[in-house]
Design a protein around this motif. Structure first.
Motif, PDB file in Angstrom:
ATOM      1  N   VAL A  78     108.698  11.510  40.732  1.00 65.19           N
ATOM      2  CA  VAL A  78     107.354  10.403  40.509  1.00 65.19           C
ATOM      3  C   VAL A  78     108.271   8.930  40.999  1.00 65.19           C
ATOM      4  CG1 VAL A  78     107.274   9.436  37.990  1.00 65.19           C
ATOM      5  CG2 VAL A  78     107.714  11.570  38.310  1.00 65.19           C
ATOM      6  N   GLY A  79     106.794   8.213  41.368  1.00 60.77           N
ATOM      7  CA  GLY A  79     106.585   7.245  41.312  1.00 60.77           C
ATOM      8  C   GLY A  79     106.721   7.030  43.286  1.00 60.77           C
ATOM      9  N   GLU A  80     106.812   8.202  43.300  1.00 55.93           N
ATOM     10  CA  GLU A  80     106.405   8.402  45.054  1.00 55.93           C
ATOM     11  C   GLU A  80     105.125   8.475  45.646  1.00 55.93           C
ATOM     12  OE1 GLU A  80     108.031  11.531  48.669  1.00 55.93           O
ATOM     13  OE2 GLU A  80     109.008  11.685  46.466  1.00 55.93           O
ATOM     14  N   TYR A  81     105.163   7.761  46.667  1.00 54.01           N
ATOM     15  CA  TYR A  81     103.227   7.719  47.184  1.00 54.01           C
ATOM     16  C   TYR A  81     103.530   8.865  48.141  1.00 54.01           C
ATOM     17  CZ  TYR A  81     103.352   3.236  44.988  1.00 54.01           C
ATOM     18  OH  TYR A  81     103.625   1.867  44.273  1.00 54.01           O
ATOM     19  N   VAL A  82     102.495   9.078  48.171  1.00 49.30           N
ATOM     20  CA  VAL A  82     101.581  10.505  48.957  1.00 49.30           C
ATOM     21  C   VAL A  82     100.397  10.372  49.560  1.00 49.30           C
ATOM     22  CG1 VAL A  82     103.402  12.480  47.698  1.00 49.30           C
ATOM     23  CG2 VAL A  82     100.684  12.558  47.343  1.00 49.30           C
ATOM     24  N   PHE A  83      99.513  10.674  50.231  1.00 47.39           N
ATOM     25  CA  PHE A  83      98.465  10.871  50.620  1.00 47.39           C
ATOM     26  C   PHE A  83      97.116  12.000  50.408  1.00 47.39           C
ATOM     27  CE2 PHE A  83     100.514   8.468  54.091  1.00 47.39           C
ATOM     28  CZ  PHE A  83      99.523   7.304  54.705  1.00 47.39           C
ATOM     29  N   LEU A  84      96.594  11.841  50.462  1.00 39.85           N
ATOM     30  CA  LEU A  84      95.672  13.039  50.123  1.00 39.85           C
ATOM     31  C   LEU A  84      94.869  14.042  50.555  1.00 39.85           C
ATOM     32  CD1 LEU A  84      94.899  15.332  47.278  1.00 39.85           C
ATOM     33  CD2 LEU A  84      93.831  13.411  46.299  1.00 39.85           C
ATOM     34  N   LYS A  85      94.848  15.217  51.405  1.00 37.80           N
ATOM     35  CA  LYS A  85      93.447  15.477  52.217  1.00 37.80           C
ATOM     36  C   LYS A  85      92.541  15.732  51.035  1.00 37.80           C
ATOM     37  CE  LYS A  85      93.567  18.336  55.532  1.00 37.80           C
ATOM     38  NZ  LYS A  85      93.923  19.300  56.799  1.00 37.80           N
ATOM     39  N   LEU A  86      91.057  15.614  51.346  1.00 36.99           N
ATOM     40  CA  LEU A  86      90.088  16.022  51.132  1.00 36.99           C
ATOM     41  C   LEU A  86      89.488  16.016  52.808  1.00 36.99           C
ATOM     42  CD1 LEU A  86      90.528  13.867  47.772  1.00 36.99           C
ATOM     43  CD2 LEU A  86      90.746  16.332  48.476  1.00 36.99           C
ATOM     44  N   GLN A  87      88.349  16.591  52.041  1.00 34.96           N
ATOM     45  CA  GLN A  87      87.316  16.698  53.304  1.00 34.96           C
ATOM     46  C   GLN A  87      85.944  15.369  52.963  1.00 34.96           C
ATOM     47  OE1 GLN A  87      85.428  20.039  53.221  1.00 34.96           O
ATOM     48  NE2 GLN A  87      86.971  21.074  53.557  1.00 34.96           N
ATOM     49  N   PRO A  88      86.431  14.868  54.190  1.00 34.20           N
ATOM     50  CA  PRO A  88      85.933  12.878  54.386  1.00 34.20           C
ATOM     51  C   PRO A  88      83.994  12.873  53.129  1.00 34.20           C
ATOM     52  CG  PRO A  88      86.441  13.630  56.074  1.00 34.20           C
ATOM     53  CD  PRO A  88      86.848  14.663  55.343  1.00 34.20           C
ATOM     54  N   TYR A  89      83.598  14.040  53.994  1.00 26.10           N
ATOM     55  CA  TYR A  89      82.083  14.581  53.933  1.00 26.10           C
ATOM     56  C   TYR A  89      81.689  14.415  52.067  1.00 26.10           C
ATOM     57  CZ  TYR A  89      82.962  19.080  54.924  1.00 26.10           C
ATOM     58  OH  TYR A  89      83.039  20.006  55.399  1.00 26.10           O
ATOM     59  N   ARG A  90      82.970  15.471  51.492  1.00 27.44           N
ATOM     60  CA  ARG A  90      82.249  15.806  50.205  1.00 27.44           C
ATOM     61  C   ARG A  90      83.186  14.427  49.624  1.00 27.44           C
ATOM     62  NH1 ARG A  90      82.961  22.426  50.055  1.00 27.44           N
ATOM     63  NH2 ARG A  90      82.660  22.670  51.359  1.00 27.44           N
ATOM     64  N   GLN A  91      83.648  14.098  49.766  1.00 26.48           N
ATOM     65  CA  GLN A  91      84.562  12.686  48.629  1.00 26.48           C
ATOM     66  C   GLN A  91      84.411  11.455  49.702  1.00 26.48           C
ATOM     67  OE1 GLN A  91      86.112  13.517  45.752  1.00 26.48           O
ATOM     68  NE2 GLN A  91      86.076  15.443  46.065  1.00 26.48           N
ATOM     69  N   THR A  92      83.515  10.955  48.567  1.00 27.26           N
ATOM     70  CA  THR A  92      82.826   9.343  48.590  1.00 27.26           C
ATOM     71  C   THR A  92      83.335   8.338  47.895  1.00 27.26           C
ATOM     72  OG1 THR A  92      80.855   9.235  47.967  1.00 27.26           O
ATOM     73  CG2 THR A  92      80.914   9.436  50.148  1.00 27.26           C
ATOM     74  N   SER A  93      84.043   9.100  46.537  1.00 24.00           N
ATOM     75  CA  SER A  93      84.473   8.219  45.945  1.00 24.00           C
ATOM     76  C   SER A  93      85.291   7.384  45.573  1.00 24.00           C
ATOM     77  CB  SER A  93      84.292   9.267  44.533  1.00 24.00           C
ATOM     78  OG  SER A  93      85.037   9.803  44.066  1.00 24.00           O
ATOM     79  N   LEU A  94      86.660   8.091  47.059  1.00 30.48           N
ATOM     80  CA  LEU A  94      87.920   7.811  47.059  1.00 30.48           C
ATOM     81  C   LEU A  94      88.189   6.361  47.717  1.00 30.48           C
ATOM     82  CD1 LEU A  94      90.662  10.835  47.369  1.00 30.48           C
ATOM     83  CD2 LEU A  94      90.054   9.256  45.091  1.00 30.48           C
ATOM     84  N   GLY A  95      86.640   7.206  49.104  1.00 28.03           N
ATOM     85  CA  GLY A  95      86.365   5.101  49.608  1.00 28.03           C
ATOM     86  C   GLY A  95      85.292   6.016  50.887  1.00 28.03           C
ATOM     87  N   LEU A  96      84.576   5.109  51.528  1.00 32.31           N
ATOM     88  CA  LEU A  96      83.652   4.676  52.157  1.00 32.31           C
ATOM     89  C   LEU A  96      84.456   4.834  53.593  1.00 32.31           C
ATOM     90  CD1 LEU A  96      81.481   2.419  50.245  1.00 32.31           C
ATOM     91  CD2 LEU A  96      81.219   4.903  50.106  1.00 32.31           C
ATOM     92  N   ARG A  97      84.003   6.345  54.347  1.00 34.01           N
ATOM     93  CA  ARG A  97      84.210   5.449  55.556  1.00 34.01           C
ATOM     94  C   ARG A  97      82.971   5.534  56.795  1.00 34.01           C
ATOM     95  NH1 ARG A  97      88.865   8.676  55.665  1.00 34.01           N
ATOM     96  NH2 ARG A  97      90.611   8.032  54.028  1.00 34.01           N
ATOM     97  N   ARG A  98      82.605   5.295  57.335  1.00 32.07           N
ATOM     98  CA  ARG A  98      81.811   4.528  58.227  1.00 32.07           C
ATOM     99  C   ARG A  98      80.871   6.312  59.222  1.00 32.07           C
ATOM    100  NH1 ARG A  98      80.950  -0.383  61.657  1.00 32.07           N
ATOM    101  NH2 ARG A  98      79.429  -1.208  60.541  1.00 32.07           N
ATOM    102  N   ASN A  99      82.006   6.446  59.871  1.00 38.05           N
ATOM    103  CA  ASN A  99      82.011   7.812  60.299  1.00 38.05           C
ATOM    104  C   ASN A  99      82.644   8.976  59.592  1.00 38.05           C
ATOM    105  OD1 ASN A  99      81.319   9.948  62.066  1.00 38.05           O
ATOM    106  ND2 ASN A  99      81.442   9.008  64.570  1.00 38.05           N
TER     107      ASN A  99
END
Length: 148
Positions: free
Chosen positions: A67-88
């Motif tokens: 608890v409290g550790e930081y992690v990266f989350l792998k998602l398919q970028p073309y399906r998730q735009t609510s986490l962050g907008l990507r140009r390409n």
């Protein structure tokens, strides 16, 4: 449920071959042959199951996060735009974050502290989660170039 029961809706009647006693020698040899075949089939199924389990476990690894550790989350970028907008989207990295790990929900399910306004559920299996190298609080900010 066995396939027979799924297909016909009832369990098949089973002949208890060990209880069959008959004075006919041919029937006794047939019963003994069937019992040997059943034992061989059970043994071969166990060997095949163990082989498949070893093959599947070769690429698995135990992942645990605190608890409290930081992690990266792998998602398919073309399906998730609510986490962050990507140009390409096709060439963008597939990992979002880092996000803070909240208490564990299950054995292999964690809840992450996502950004406000994200439209996905915050609980994830450990498979799309990757540990972050450093905490974002420790990373120093880049110098700003306000004088340009």
């Amino acid at each position: 449920m066995i396939p027979f029961q799924a297909l016909y809706g009832y369990t098949p009647s089973q002949l208890a071959l060990a209880l069959v006693q008959t004075p006919i020698v041919a029937v006794e040899s047939w019963v003994e042959e069937r019992q040997n075949c059943n034992e061989m089939l059970k043994h071969n199924l166990e060997v095949a199951q163990n082989h498949m389990k070893q093959f599947a476990d070769r690429n698995r690894s135990e992942k645990q996060y605190e608890v409290g550790e930081y992690v990266f989350l792998k998602l398919q970028p073309y399906r998730q735009t609510s986490l962050g907008l990507r140009r390409n989207l096709k060439l963008a990295s597939k990992y979002y974050g880092p996000y803070k790990v909240l208490p564990k929900v299950g054995k292999v399910v964690y809840k992450l502290e996502l950004l406000e306004g994200t439209s996905i559920h915050p609980t994830f299996h450990v498979s799309p989660v990757k540990p972050s190298a450093k905490n974002p609080e420790v990373i120093e900010n880049l110098p700003s170039y306000d004088h340009y």
